[in-house]
Design a protein around this motif. Structure first.
Motif, PDB file in Angstrom:
ATOM      1  N   THR A   1       0.815  -1.214   0.000  1.00  0.00           N
ATOM      2  CA  THR A   1       0.000   0.000   0.000  1.00  0.00           C
ATOM      3  C   THR A   1       0.849   1.266   0.000  1.00  0.00           C
ATOM      4  O   THR A   1       2.024   1.256   0.362  1.00  0.00           O
ATOM      5  N   ASN A   2       0.188   2.344  -0.397  1.00  0.00           N
ATOM      6  CA  ASN A   2       0.740   3.694  -0.327  1.00  0.00           C
ATOM      7  C   ASN A   2      -0.373   4.582   0.214  1.00  0.00           C
ATOM      8  O   ASN A   2      -1.334   4.870  -0.494  1.00  0.00           O
ATOM      9  N   THR A   3      -0.258   4.982   1.477  1.00  0.00           N
ATOM     10  CA  THR A   3      -1.287   5.820   2.097  1.00  0.00           C
ATOM     11  C   THR A   3      -1.116   7.296   1.755  1.00  0.00           C
ATOM     12  O   THR A   3      -2.044   8.075   1.943  1.00  0.00           O
TER      13      THR A   3
ATOM     14  N   THR B   1       5.399   7.817   4.437  1.00  0.00           N
ATOM     15  CA  THR B   1       5.432   7.122   3.148  1.00  0.00           C
ATOM     16  C   THR B   1       6.134   7.971   2.099  1.00  0.00           C
ATOM     17  O   THR B   1       6.946   7.456   1.324  1.00  0.00           O
ATOM     18  N   ARG B   2       5.838   9.268   2.067  1.00  0.00           N
ATOM     19  CA  ARG B   2       6.459  10.141   1.074  1.00  0.00           C
ATOM     20  C   ARG B   2       7.962  10.254   1.292  1.00  0.00           C
ATOM     21  O   ARG B   2       8.730  10.305   0.323  1.00  0.00           O
TER      22      ARG B   2
ATOM     23  N   GLN C   1       9.405   7.058   0.042  1.00  0.00           N
ATOM     24  CA  GLN C   1       9.283   7.033  -1.418  1.00  0.00           C
ATOM     25  C   GLN C   1      10.340   7.909  -2.092  1.00  0.00           C
ATOM     26  O   GLN C   1      10.784   7.595  -3.198  1.00  0.00           O
TER      27      GLN C   1
ATOM     28  N   TYR D   1       4.849   1.621  -3.810  1.00  0.00           N
ATOM     29  CA  TYR D   1       4.226   1.144  -2.569  1.00  0.00           C
ATOM     30  C   TYR D   1       5.311   0.920  -1.524  1.00  0.00           C
ATOM     31  O   TYR D   1       6.356   0.357  -1.847  1.00  0.00           O
ATOM     32  N   ASN D   2       5.049   1.357  -0.312  1.00  0.00           N
ATOM     33  CA  ASN D   2       6.077   1.274   0.717  1.00  0.00           C
ATOM     34  C   ASN D   2       5.594   0.652   2.015  1.00  0.00           C
ATOM     35  O   ASN D   2       6.204   0.853   3.061  1.00  0.00           O
ATOM     36  N   HIS D   3       4.508  -0.099   1.959  1.00  0.00           N
ATOM     37  CA  HIS D   3       4.040  -0.831   3.131  1.00  0.00           C
ATOM     38  C   HIS D   3       3.583  -2.211   2.675  1.00  0.00           C
ATOM     39  O   HIS D   3       2.923  -2.329   1.638  1.00  0.00           O
TER      40      HIS D   3
ATOM     41  N   THR E   1      -5.799   5.653  -0.273  1.00  0.00           N
ATOM     42  CA  THR E   1      -4.698   4.695  -0.285  1.00  0.00           C
ATOM     43  C   THR E   1      -4.734   3.869  -1.565  1.00  0.00           C
ATOM     44  O   THR E   1      -5.776   3.322  -1.932  1.00  0.00           O
TER      45      THR E   1
ATOM     46  N   CYS F   1      -3.077   0.616  -3.780  1.00  0.00           N
ATOM     47  CA  CYS F   1      -2.523  -0.682  -3.388  1.00  0.00           C
ATOM     48  C   CYS F   1      -2.322  -1.588  -4.577  1.00  0.00           C
ATOM     49  O   CYS F   1      -2.807  -1.332  -5.682  1.00  0.00           O
TER      50      CYS F   1
END
Length: 182
Positions: free
Chosen positions: A12-14, A19-20, A23, A30-32, A76, A78
């Protein structure tokens, strides 16, 4: 009865600040990473925020795609992947998972481990994981090897690049609907 089963990897990417920041370095979409034992993603586990409004309090979490952190970030994005495994591998994964569940209060988020990835040097602490490290650890302890690297060096993008995973869905998480098997 078939011995084949599926597990699911959710990336996911919220769009959060954390996250930013990640990234900016990874350049990955996606980082999760989370792991689920059902296509509906009702049994979804990872290492992340324990409380949606507090990014600094992290650890082992059972996630819910309708509530919690994801409800706070409805945009988000995904990608969901399916991995074919055996019934025996699922049993092993669930045994490992239950160790985490039983002792969930003692686990912490491995922020230094995330920094270790940038240095290509594993940073491991007892009872401390980051999301993709946790998912890779569950797989590895169950005899599933997707890469030739330590779980502490596995990134969410490594899952995206794995040829053993089959794409199931890509888009907004809140729009994900389970499609019947063909």
């Amino acid at each position: 009865m078939t011995d084949e089963r599926s597990i699911y990897i959710l990336l996911t990417n919220t769009g959060t600040l954390f996250t930013r920041v990640i990234q900016t370095y990874t350049k990955a979409p996606y980082n999760h990473a989370s792991i689920s034992f059902d296509r509906e993603l009702t049994e979804l586990y990872s290492f992340g925020r324990k409380h949606p409004s507090n990014p600094l309090n992290g650890g082992f979490v059972k996630e819910d795609i309708q509530t919690g952190t994801y409800s706070k970030y409805p945009n988000t994005t995904c990608v969901i992947y399916e991995l074919q495994v055996t019934e025996r591998e699922v049993e092993k994964m669930k045994r490992v998972l239950h160790i985490f569940i039983r002792s969930r209060q003692k686990y912490m988020y491995n922020l230094l481990g995330v920094l270790g990835i940038t240095l290509k040097e594993p940073v491991e602490f007892s009872n401390s994981y980051f999301c993709s490290q946790f998912v890779a650890e569950i797989l590895q302890r169950s005899g599933i090897k997707l890469w030739n690297k330590l779980p502490a060096l596995v990134t969410p993008d490594d899952f995206r690049q794995s040829e053993q995973l089959r794409l199931v869905y890509e888009g907004r998480l809140m729009e994900y609907q389970v499609k019947p098997d063909r």
